[in-house]
Scaffold this motif. Sequence first.
Motif, PDB file in Angstrom:
ATOM      1  N   ASN A  19       0.686  -1.282  -0.060  1.00  0.00           N
ATOM      2  CA  ASN A  19       0.084  -0.003   0.082  1.00  0.00           C
ATOM      3  C   ASN A  19       0.728   1.224  -0.093  1.00  0.00           C
ATOM      4  O   ASN A  19       1.803   1.164   0.653  1.00  0.00           O
ATOM      5  CB  ASN A  19      -0.871   0.103   1.360  1.00  0.00           C
ATOM      6  N   TYR A  20       0.422   2.353  -0.874  1.00  0.00           N
ATOM      7  CA  TYR A  20       1.003   3.592  -0.801  1.00  0.00           C
ATOM      8  C   TYR A  20       0.142   4.465  -0.686  1.00  0.00           C
ATOM      9  O   TYR A  20      -1.007   4.706  -1.444  1.00  0.00           O
ATOM     10  CB  TYR A  20       1.938   3.677  -1.950  1.00  0.00           C
ATOM     11  N   PHE A  21       0.372   5.336   0.227  1.00  0.00           N
ATOM     12  CA  PHE A  21      -0.221   6.621   0.542  1.00  0.00           C
ATOM     13  C   PHE A  21       0.594   7.945   0.310  1.00  0.00           C
ATOM     14  O   PHE A  21       1.469   8.419   0.880  1.00  0.00           O
ATOM     15  CB  PHE A  21      -0.676   6.669   2.079  1.00  0.00           C
ATOM     16  N   VAL A  22       0.134   8.426  -0.960  1.00  0.00           N
ATOM     17  CA  VAL A  22       0.902   9.508  -1.666  1.00  0.00           C
ATOM     18  C   VAL A  22       0.352  10.832  -1.316  1.00  0.00           C
ATOM     19  O   VAL A  22      -0.681  11.090  -1.464  1.00  0.00           O
ATOM     20  CB  VAL A  22       0.908   9.303  -3.232  1.00  0.00           C
ATOM     21  N   PHE A  23       1.340  11.773  -0.812  1.00  0.00           N
ATOM     22  CA  PHE A  23       0.960  13.142  -0.626  1.00  0.00           C
ATOM     23  C   PHE A  23       1.499  14.125  -1.452  1.00  0.00           C
ATOM     24  O   PHE A  23       2.665  13.996  -2.047  1.00  0.00           O
ATOM     25  CB  PHE A  23       1.059  13.307   1.005  1.00  0.00           C
ATOM     26  N   PRO A  24       0.781  15.530  -1.790  1.00  0.00           N
ATOM     27  CA  PRO A  24       1.384  16.446  -2.696  1.00  0.00           C
ATOM     28  C   PRO A  24       2.680  16.967  -2.397  1.00  0.00           C
ATOM     29  O   PRO A  24       3.364  17.691  -3.015  1.00  0.00           O
ATOM     30  CB  PRO A  24       0.474  17.187  -2.772  1.00  0.00           C
ATOM     31  N   ASN A  25       3.190  16.776  -1.151  1.00  0.00           N
ATOM     32  CA  ASN A  25       4.637  17.270  -0.775  1.00  0.00           C
ATOM     33  C   ASN A  25       5.655  16.209  -1.138  1.00  0.00           C
ATOM     34  O   ASN A  25       6.674  16.427  -0.823  1.00  0.00           O
ATOM     35  CB  ASN A  25       4.688  17.725   0.702  1.00  0.00           C
ATOM     36  N   GLY A  26       5.319  15.141  -1.726  1.00  0.00           N
ATOM     37  CA  GLY A  26       6.217  14.096  -2.208  1.00  0.00           C
ATOM     38  C   GLY A  26       6.349  12.795  -1.268  1.00  0.00           C
ATOM     39  O   GLY A  26       6.891  11.909  -1.499  1.00  0.00           O
ATOM     40  N   ARG A  27       5.845  13.003   0.086  1.00  0.00           N
ATOM     41  CA  ARG A  27       5.780  12.086   1.094  1.00  0.00           C
ATOM     42  C   ARG A  27       5.142  10.782   0.654  1.00  0.00           C
ATOM     43  O   ARG A  27       3.978  10.830   0.330  1.00  0.00           O
ATOM     44  CB  ARG A  27       5.538  12.339   2.441  1.00  0.00           C
ATOM     45  N   VAL A  28       5.579   9.527   0.571  1.00  0.00           N
ATOM     46  CA  VAL A  28       4.819   8.492   0.441  1.00  0.00           C
ATOM     47  C   VAL A  28       4.889   7.538   1.768  1.00  0.00           C
ATOM     48  O   VAL A  28       6.129   6.923   2.171  1.00  0.00           O
ATOM     49  CB  VAL A  28       5.350   7.587  -0.701  1.00  0.00           C
ATOM     50  N   TYR A  29       3.821   7.164   2.251  1.00  0.00           N
ATOM     51  CA  TYR A  29       3.893   6.531   3.606  1.00  0.00           C
ATOM     52  C   TYR A  29       3.286   5.222   3.133  1.00  0.00           C
ATOM     53  O   TYR A  29       2.728   4.778   2.403  1.00  0.00           O
ATOM     54  CB  TYR A  29       2.699   7.037   4.453  1.00  0.00           C
ATOM     55  N   ARG A  30       3.692   3.763   4.014  1.00  0.00           N
ATOM     56  CA  ARG A  30       3.058   2.556   3.883  1.00  0.00           C
ATOM     57  C   ARG A  30       1.840   2.523   4.885  1.00  0.00           C
ATOM     58  O   ARG A  30       1.403   1.252   5.043  1.00  0.00           O
ATOM     59  CB  ARG A  30       4.072   1.717   3.931  1.00  0.00           C
ATOM     60  N   CYS A  31       2.048   3.211   5.897  1.00  0.00           N
ATOM     61  CA  CYS A  31       0.936   3.118   7.013  1.00  0.00           C
ATOM     62  C   CYS A  31       0.431   4.240   7.464  1.00  0.00           C
ATOM     63  O   CYS A  31       0.864   5.478   7.256  1.00  0.00           O
ATOM     64  CB  CYS A  31       1.594   2.663   8.258  1.00  0.00           C
ATOM     65  N   PRO A  32      -1.078   4.390   7.227  1.00  0.00           N
ATOM     66  CA  PRO A  32      -1.837   5.446   7.558  1.00  0.00           C
ATOM     67  C   PRO A  32      -1.640   6.235   8.776  1.00  0.00           C
ATOM     68  O   PRO A  32      -1.745   7.487   9.058  1.00  0.00           O
ATOM     69  CB  PRO A  32      -3.432   5.065   7.391  1.00  0.00           C
ATOM     70  N   LEU A  33      -1.390   5.328   9.844  1.00  0.00           N
ATOM     71  CA  LEU A  33      -1.253   5.875  10.978  1.00  0.00           C
ATOM     72  C   LEU A  33       0.096   6.549  11.315  1.00  0.00           C
ATOM     73  O   LEU A  33       0.267   7.369  12.390  1.00  0.00           O
ATOM     74  CB  LEU A  33      -1.512   4.755  12.410  1.00  0.00           C
ATOM     75  N   CYS A  34       0.889   6.625  10.537  1.00  0.00           N
ATOM     76  CA  CYS A  34       2.173   7.131  10.734  1.00  0.00           C
ATOM     77  C   CYS A  34       2.196   8.591   9.794  1.00  0.00           C
ATOM     78  O   CYS A  34       3.133   9.528   9.933  1.00  0.00           O
ATOM     79  CB  CYS A  34       3.379   6.512   9.967  1.00  0.00           C
ATOM     80  N   GLU A  35       0.662   9.001   9.363  1.00  0.00           N
ATOM     81  CA  GLU A  35       0.888  10.192   8.439  1.00  0.00           C
ATOM     82  C   GLU A  35       0.776  11.421   9.363  1.00  0.00           C
ATOM     83  O   GLU A  35       0.941  12.536   8.490  1.00  0.00           O
ATOM     84  CB  GLU A  35      -0.492  10.003   7.652  1.00  0.00           C
ATOM     85  N   ASP A  36       0.759  11.508  10.521  1.00  0.00           N
ATOM     86  CA  ASP A  36       1.002  12.686  11.010  1.00  0.00           C
ATOM     87  C   ASP A  36       2.432  13.266  11.509  1.00  0.00           C
ATOM     88  O   ASP A  36       2.662  14.119  12.248  1.00  0.00           O
ATOM     89  CB  ASP A  36      -0.026  12.593  12.591  1.00  0.00           C
ATOM     90  N   PHE A  37       3.208  12.149  10.990  1.00  0.00           N
ATOM     91  CA  PHE A  37       4.835  12.331  11.412  1.00  0.00           C
ATOM     92  C   PHE A  37       5.550  12.323  10.098  1.00  0.00           C
ATOM     93  O   PHE A  37       5.189  11.798   9.135  1.00  0.00           O
ATOM     94  CB  PHE A  37       5.057  11.223  12.594  1.00  0.00           C
ATOM     95  N   ALA A  38       6.762  12.738  10.508  1.00  0.00           N
ATOM     96  CA  ALA A  38       7.649  12.552   9.154  1.00  0.00           C
ATOM     97  C   ALA A  38       8.515  11.059   9.278  1.00  0.00           C
ATOM     98  O   ALA A  38       9.526  10.955   9.274  1.00  0.00           O
ATOM     99  CB  ALA A  38       8.868  13.815   9.469  1.00  0.00           C
ATOM    100  N   LEU A  39       7.567  10.078   9.172  1.00  0.00           N
ATOM    101  CA  LEU A  39       7.868   8.880   9.182  1.00  0.00           C
ATOM    102  C   LEU A  39       7.880   8.059   7.929  1.00  0.00           C
ATOM    103  O   LEU A  39       7.900   6.679   7.857  1.00  0.00           O
ATOM    104  CB  LEU A  39       7.072   8.013  10.337  1.00  0.00           C
TER     105      LEU A  39
END
Length: 339
Positions: free
Chosen positions: A254-274
């Motif tokens: 799974n990839y959670f892609v944001f407009p600042n270029g960050r791509v997370y694999r876990c939605p619960l990490c999205e509030d942090f620079a993780l």
Amino acid sequence: MIRTKTVAFSKNSSNIFFHILTKCNLKCRHCYINPGQHGKNTLPLSVITAWLEAFARDSHSKNLIFLGGEPTLHPDLPAAVEYARNLGFGSITIDTNGYLFHDILSKVKPGEVDCFSFSLDGASRETNDRIRGEGSFDTCIAGIRKAKSMGFATSLIFTASSTNIQEADRLPFLLKDLGIDRFFFQIIGLRGRSAKGNQNRNRCQKLQVTKSQWLNTIPPVARRIAEFGITVTYPKVFLGRGENFECAGLVADNYFVFPNGRVYRCPLCEDFALHSLIFKNNRLVPAEKLNESNLFQLNIAEGCVMNKLIQPDNLSYDGAGEPEYKIACCLLKEEIRND
Ligand code: SF4
Ligand code: SF4
């Protein structure tokens, strides 16, 4: 016959949750978008297409979900859909709050978009509009009816909290009346707007549902909805002592892609620079460590590590200090359908 199954994580298909902007016309109380962490920019079409190409390279089947903010605020969404379709994405979904800006329904075709996924957080106008904003219930219902009349498949997401779970049993007839094809329950979490500041955090902790509220309400209502022929998906949330825990960050794609270029694999990490990945010059590269991928390796008795870090109030312990249950990965879902 009504059947319930836990949807196993798959490494053979990828899910790309692509936030093409964070701007939105609504201000929902539990919005998980965090512009400080996700950016405030609207991606130009040239960047959207370059990032889609980065994901199109692997041979897996790929499901693409366009999100925002409100993705229909992006004037180039139809062009992005067409580009993704030509790149071979297996399914394309547009998540929307129902306002359907830029006359999106007349600019894409049912053959191009597999589903329009709407969000409502109440079975009544009063409850929904208290959470999502005045006028949002009527607008969303009108949007669903219009999408249906134009031949689009539709789904609906309902985020359950202590302020709307008592209306869940009114959902089956509403969904039947609307002709919804798929339905998703979500559970409120301490993310984005909900998690900001102590005052808000306390308020949101009160918004969280208890284990008994969840288990006594959601599976039975899901079953009633499924009896109408609507497939229902909801997070498993609580694992019994004998049930196996898996972290999607290790076993799914799974990839959670944001407009600042960050791509997370876990939605619960999205509030942090993780984030474990980042787009640099339109190339997807690993982010600096430490990041979420280090957390995925941790094996704790409570199950999900990020849940314990950001919303430990949903855990409970026995007299010996042992957790009474594990919290499942937030991406682990139950599916109930009428076969
Ligand atoms: S939850 Fe969705 S519709 Fe509501 S404010 Fe956030 S982005 Fe907008
Ligand atoms: S929610 Fe928990 S279990 Fe799931 S990917 Fe994130 S850290 Fe792993």
